[in-house]
Design an enzyme around this catalytic site. Structure first.
Site, PDB file in Angstrom:
ATOM      1  N   ARG A   1       0.817  -1.234   0.000  1.00 25.90           N
ATOM      2  CA  ARG A   1       0.000   0.000   0.000  1.00 25.90           C
ATOM      3  C   ARG A   1       0.837   1.263   0.000  1.00 25.90           C
ATOM      4  NH1 ARG A   1      -2.725  -3.289   3.482  1.00 25.90           N
ATOM      5  NH2 ARG A   1      -4.545  -4.256   2.506  1.00 25.90           N
TER       6      ARG A   1
ATOM      7  N   LYS B   1       3.638  11.730 -10.711  1.00 23.71           N
ATOM      8  CA  LYS B   1       2.706  10.920 -11.517  1.00 23.71           C
ATOM      9  C   LYS B   1       3.402   9.615 -11.870  1.00 23.71           C
ATOM     10  CE  LYS B   1      -0.189  13.988 -14.278  1.00 23.71           C
ATOM     11  NZ  LYS B   1      -0.465  14.328 -15.688  1.00 23.71           N
TER      12      LYS B   1
ATOM     13  N   GLU C   1       9.964  18.875 -24.216  1.00 23.95           N
ATOM     14  CA  GLU C   1       9.284  19.180 -22.942  1.00 23.95           C
ATOM     15  C   GLU C   1       9.882  20.429 -22.292  1.00 23.95           C
ATOM     16  OE1 GLU C   1       6.542  17.682 -22.098  1.00 23.95           O
ATOM     17  OE2 GLU C   1       6.604  15.550 -22.642  1.00 23.95           O
TER      18      GLU C   1
ATOM     19  N   LYS D   1       8.037  23.506 -12.952  1.00 25.10           N
ATOM     20  CA  LYS D   1       7.111  22.380 -12.721  1.00 25.10           C
ATOM     21  C   LYS D   1       6.826  22.217 -11.229  1.00 25.10           C
ATOM     22  CE  LYS D   1       5.826  17.684 -13.766  1.00 25.10           C
ATOM     23  NZ  LYS D   1       6.041  16.446 -14.507  1.00 25.10           N
TER      24      LYS D   1
ATOM     25  N   GLU E   1      -3.589  17.512 -10.340  1.00 25.81           N
ATOM     26  CA  GLU E   1      -4.032  17.935 -11.681  1.00 25.81           C
ATOM     27  C   GLU E   1      -5.536  18.192 -11.759  1.00 25.81           C
ATOM     28  OE1 GLU E   1      -1.941  16.277 -15.203  1.00 25.81           O
ATOM     29  OE2 GLU E   1      -3.902  16.253 -16.148  1.00 25.81           O
TER      30      GLU E   1
ATOM     31  N   ARG F   1      -2.329  22.434 -13.176  1.00 24.85           N
ATOM     32  CA  ARG F   1      -1.349  21.461 -13.684  1.00 24.85           C
ATOM     33  C   ARG F   1      -1.685  20.999 -15.105  1.00 24.85           C
ATOM     34  NH1 ARG F   1       1.417  16.354 -10.369  1.00 24.85           N
ATOM     35  NH2 ARG F   1       2.681  15.672 -12.122  1.00 24.85           N
TER      36      ARG F   1
ATOM     37  N   ASN G   1      -0.061  20.159 -20.197  1.00 27.29           N
ATOM     38  CA  ASN G   1      -0.467  19.382 -21.372  1.00 27.29           C
ATOM     39  C   ASN G   1      -0.395  20.188 -22.668  1.00 27.29           C
ATOM     40  OD1 ASN G   1      -1.001  17.037 -19.902  1.00 27.29           O
ATOM     41  ND2 ASN G   1      -3.013  17.818 -19.299  1.00 27.29           N
TER      42      ASN G   1
ATOM     43  N   HIS H   1      -0.053  18.513 -25.973  1.00 25.89           N
ATOM     44  CA  HIS H   1      -0.228  17.080 -25.735  1.00 25.89           C
ATOM     45  C   HIS H   1      -1.498  16.492 -26.349  1.00 25.89           C
ATOM     46  CE1 HIS H   1       3.264  17.429 -23.237  1.00 25.89           C
ATOM     47  NE2 HIS H   1       3.186  16.194 -22.803  1.00 25.89           N
TER      48      HIS H   1
ATOM     49  N   HIS I   1      -0.790  13.701 -28.717  1.00 23.98           N
ATOM     50  CA  HIS I   1      -1.316  12.373 -28.431  1.00 23.98           C
ATOM     51  C   HIS I   1      -1.951  11.772 -29.693  1.00 23.98           C
ATOM     52  CE1 HIS I   1      -2.530   9.453 -25.403  1.00 23.98           C
ATOM     53  NE2 HIS I   1      -3.696   9.362 -26.006  1.00 23.98           N
TER      54      HIS I   1
ATOM     55  N   HIS J   1       7.008  10.321 -27.994  1.00 26.14           N
ATOM     56  CA  HIS J   1       6.209  11.297 -27.252  1.00 26.14           C
ATOM     57  C   HIS J   1       6.728  12.732 -27.465  1.00 26.14           C
ATOM     58  CE1 HIS J   1       3.662  12.808 -24.044  1.00 26.14           C
ATOM     59  NE2 HIS J   1       4.720  13.393 -23.514  1.00 26.14           N
TER      60      HIS J   1
HETATM   61  N1  LIG Z   1       5.227  10.864 -14.943  1.00 28.04           N
HETATM   62  C1  LIG Z   1       5.211  11.934 -15.697  1.00 28.04           C
HETATM   63  O1  LIG Z   1       4.876  13.036 -15.243  1.00 28.04           O
HETATM   64  C2  LIG Z   1       5.629  11.828 -17.126  1.00 28.04           C
HETATM   65  C3  LIG Z   1       5.868  12.989 -17.871  1.00 28.04           C
HETATM   66  C4  LIG Z   1       6.328  12.854 -19.175  1.00 28.04           C
HETATM   67  C5  LIG Z   1       6.551  11.590 -19.711  1.00 28.04           C
HETATM   68  N2  LIG Z   1       6.291  10.492 -18.951  1.00 28.04           N
HETATM   69  C6  LIG Z   1       6.548   9.138 -19.483  1.00 28.04           C
HETATM   70  O2  LIG Z   1       7.939   9.036 -19.756  1.00 28.04           O
HETATM   71  C7  LIG Z   1       8.138   8.057 -20.765  1.00 28.04           C
HETATM   72  C8  LIG Z   1       9.145   8.572 -21.765  1.00 28.04           C
HETATM   73  O3  LIG Z   1      10.349   8.821 -21.086  1.00 28.04           O
HETATM   74  P1  LIG Z   1      11.765   8.590 -21.778  1.00 28.04           P
HETATM   75  O4  LIG Z   1      11.799   9.276 -23.096  1.00 28.04           O
HETATM   76  O5  LIG Z   1      12.793   8.919 -20.769  1.00 28.04           O
HETATM   77  O6  LIG Z   1      11.687   7.023 -22.118  1.00 28.04           O
HETATM   78  P2  LIG Z   1      12.563   5.752 -21.697  1.00 28.04           P
HETATM   79  O7  LIG Z   1      12.632   5.621 -20.246  1.00 28.04           O
HETATM   80  O8  LIG Z   1      12.042   4.607 -22.466  1.00 28.04           O
HETATM   81  O9  LIG Z   1      14.005   6.119 -22.248  1.00 28.04           O
HETATM   82  C9  LIG Z   1      14.219   6.170 -23.656  1.00 28.04           C
HETATM   83  C10 LIG Z   1      15.333   5.202 -24.061  1.00 28.04           C
HETATM   84  O10 LIG Z   1      16.569   5.740 -23.634  1.00 28.04           O
HETATM   85  C11 LIG Z   1      17.332   4.766 -22.937  1.00 28.04           C
HETATM   86  N3  LIG Z   1      18.151   5.526 -22.001  1.00 28.04           N
HETATM   87  C12 LIG Z   1      17.763   6.069 -20.821  1.00 28.04           C
HETATM   88  N4  LIG Z   1      18.771   6.795 -20.314  1.00 28.04           N
HETATM   89  C13 LIG Z   1      19.795   6.700 -21.160  1.00 28.04           C
HETATM   90  C14 LIG Z   1      21.111   7.261 -21.170  1.00 28.04           C
HETATM   91  N5  LIG Z   1      21.538   8.110 -20.235  1.00 28.04           N
HETATM   92  N6  LIG Z   1      21.925   6.941 -22.215  1.00 28.04           N
HETATM   93  C15 LIG Z   1      21.494   6.125 -23.195  1.00 28.04           C
HETATM   94  N7  LIG Z   1      20.258   5.592 -23.249  1.00 28.04           N
HETATM   95  C16 LIG Z   1      19.423   5.878 -22.240  1.00 28.04           C
HETATM   96  C17 LIG Z   1      16.307   3.859 -22.339  1.00 28.04           C
HETATM   97  O11 LIG Z   1      16.834   2.593 -22.084  1.00 28.04           O
HETATM   98  C18 LIG Z   1      15.246   3.828 -23.427  1.00 28.04           C
HETATM   99  O12 LIG Z   1      15.584   2.872 -24.386  1.00 28.04           O
HETATM  100  C19 LIG Z   1       6.783   7.770 -21.357  1.00 28.04           C
HETATM  101  O13 LIG Z   1       6.358   6.512 -20.916  1.00 28.04           O
HETATM  102  C20 LIG Z   1       5.891   8.863 -20.800  1.00 28.04           C
HETATM  103  O14 LIG Z   1       4.559   8.449 -20.643  1.00 28.04           O
HETATM  104  C21 LIG Z   1       5.857  10.581 -17.682  1.00 28.04           C
HETATM  105 ZN   LIG Z   2       4.821  14.986 -22.189  1.00 26.91          ZN
END
Ligand SMILES: NC(=O)c1ccc[n+]([C@@H]2O[C@H](COP(=O)([O-])OP(=O)(O)OC[C@H]3O[C@@H](n4cnc5c(N)ncnc54)[C@H](O)[C@@H]3O)[C@@H](O)[C@H]2O)c1
Ligand SMILES: [Zn+2]
Length: 355
Positions: free
Chosen positions: A123, A145, A187, A223, A233, A237, A241, A244, A248, A260
């Site tokens: 939990r 999030k 972003e 942020k 949100e 917040r 978006n 987005h 999306h 993304h």
């Molecule tokens: N929680 C939130 O508020 C929020 C906000 C924006 C996006 N997101 C989420 O984040 C995700 C996208 O994040 P992302 O782009 O970091 O994706 P990711 O975590 O998949 O990373 C992208 C790729 O880069 C590789 N990688 C990571 N760090 C590296 C480094 N230093 N050197 C080389 N390779 C590296 C990873 O293995 C992966 O293959 C989505 O799922 C999205 O929904 C969440």
């Molecule tokens: Zn985003």
């Protein structure tokens, strides 16, 4: 080592985001005062683990933490219930208790999924974020999030849980593919448009590359402020978006071939052009936003037709009944939420696509 940047996020409980070069090597000593005596389960994906896991576990162990590690295959395709179960089983097998802590080492996929596991295991236990992508540093690691994807859509199951600490080692940017750097830049540019003329023009002039510590700290500070005022949100917040809704639509229409960040970039450029054409802006914004995105090698349009994009975008969580709330850039540094009938979205996208 360059100067550390620290931003306090005054949620309940509060936490700090620390940004700087060489942080992974020091993560143990930095986390010790925050976490006290506890066991740590480090979660990382198959790409990040060979790059950074040894450094992190060595530092954590030398600070006296008992550490176990859980790996999963890299990529958004694995941000699902199966990997979540794998992580939860790992936490249970490692006999983590309520006073222990999960460490998410990786990009947004790892942070979202390890954070969600922490939110529901027993939990809820604590977690810390060690983001390794620019996107995770400026956006996903801060704000609490957490989520996984379902086959029906992205991030459809999740929870709000603020991390206990966030440490971003800017040296991680050195191993990031240019296309992933661009994802994070999208972003950051979004944050500039929302925050201020000052931040946007710094990013416009290349701050993300010339001084990533400073640029990321400014984005995180913006942020943090939004999250402090609207953690769940319910209002402000939603401004995060920007780009987005259409983004999306692009992600879905491309069957997630377009990432993304790239989709959001095109979404922001299309939205800015539409806002200008529809008389919603107080100053010209579209060309400036498009030029900044282009400078970071990001797209500013899409070939998908407005009807396809509108239909895909409407499957988004941001829809409510017959209306949808979009974020409109009235000027650089000032965006507003606008609720429009669902039936108008196609026309808005049409206005934003280059003729
Ligand atoms: N929680 C939130 O508020 C929020 C906000 C924006 C996006 N997101 C989420 O984040 C995700 C996208 O994040 P992302 O782009 O970091 O994706 P990711 O975590 O998949 O990373 C992208 C790729 O880069 C590789 N990688 C990571 N760090 C590296 C480094 N230093 N050197 C080389 N390779 C590296 C990873 O293995 C992966 O293959 C989505 O799922 C999205 O929904 C969440
Ligand atoms: Zn985003």
């Amino acid at each position: 080592m360059s100067k550390l940047q620290t931003i306090s996020v005054r949620t309940d409980p509060p936490y700090e985001v620390t940004i700087g070069s060489g942080l992974l090597k020091k993560c143990g000593e930095l986390l010790r005062p925050v976490l006290g005596n506890c066991r740590l389960a480090v979660v990382a994906d198959s790409t990040v683990a060979p790059l950074y896991l040894d450094t992190v576990t060595a530092s954590l162990k030398s600070a006296g933490f008992p550490v176990s590690t859980c790996l999963f295959p890299a990529g958004e395709a694995h941000k699902n219930i199966k990997t979540l179960t794998w992580i939860l089983d790992f936490l249970a097998d490692s006999q983590l208790t309520r006073s222990d802590c999960v460490v998410a080492l990786g990009g947004g996929v790892c942070g979202d999924m390890a954070g969600f596991a922490a939110a529901i295991y027993l939990r809820g236990i604590r977690y810390v974020q060690l983001p390794t992508t620019l996107l995770a540093a400026v956006d996903s690691s801060v704000g609490g999030k957490t989520a996984i994807d379902l086959s029906a859509g992205k991030n459809l199951v999740g929870a709000f849980l603020q991390p206990s600490a966030v440490l971003f080692d800017t040296d991680c940017l050195k191993t990031l593919l240019p296309v992933l750097f661009a994802d994070g830049a999208a972003e950051a540019i979004k944050t500039g448009i929302l925050d201020s003329e000052e931040l946007f023009s710094l990013i416009e002039r290349g701050l993300l590359r010339s001084n990533p510590e400073a640029a990321i700290a400014r984005c995180v500070a913006y942020k943090a402020g939004v999250v402090e005022r609207d953690e769940k949100e319910l209002g402000e917040r939603r401004l995060l978006n920007l780009g987005h809704t259409i983004g999306h639509g692009i992600e879905i229409s491309s069957q997630f071939d377009i990432s993304h960040g790239h989709a959001v970039a095109a979404g922001m450029a299309i939205m800015a052009r539409a806002a200008e054409k529809l008389g919603w802006t107080a100053e010209p914004v579209a060309e400036r936003i498009a030029n900044c995105l282009t400078a970071y090698h990001l797209p500013i349009t899409t070939d998908f037709p407005p009807a396809v994009l509108a239909q895909a975008a409407l499957s988004d969580k941001k829809r409510s009944g017959d209306s949808i709330t979009i974020v409109v850039p009235e000027s650089i540094g000032h965006c507003v939420q606008k609720t429009v009938p669902v039936s108008r979205l196609e026309e808005i996208i049409h206005a934003g696509l280059e003729d």
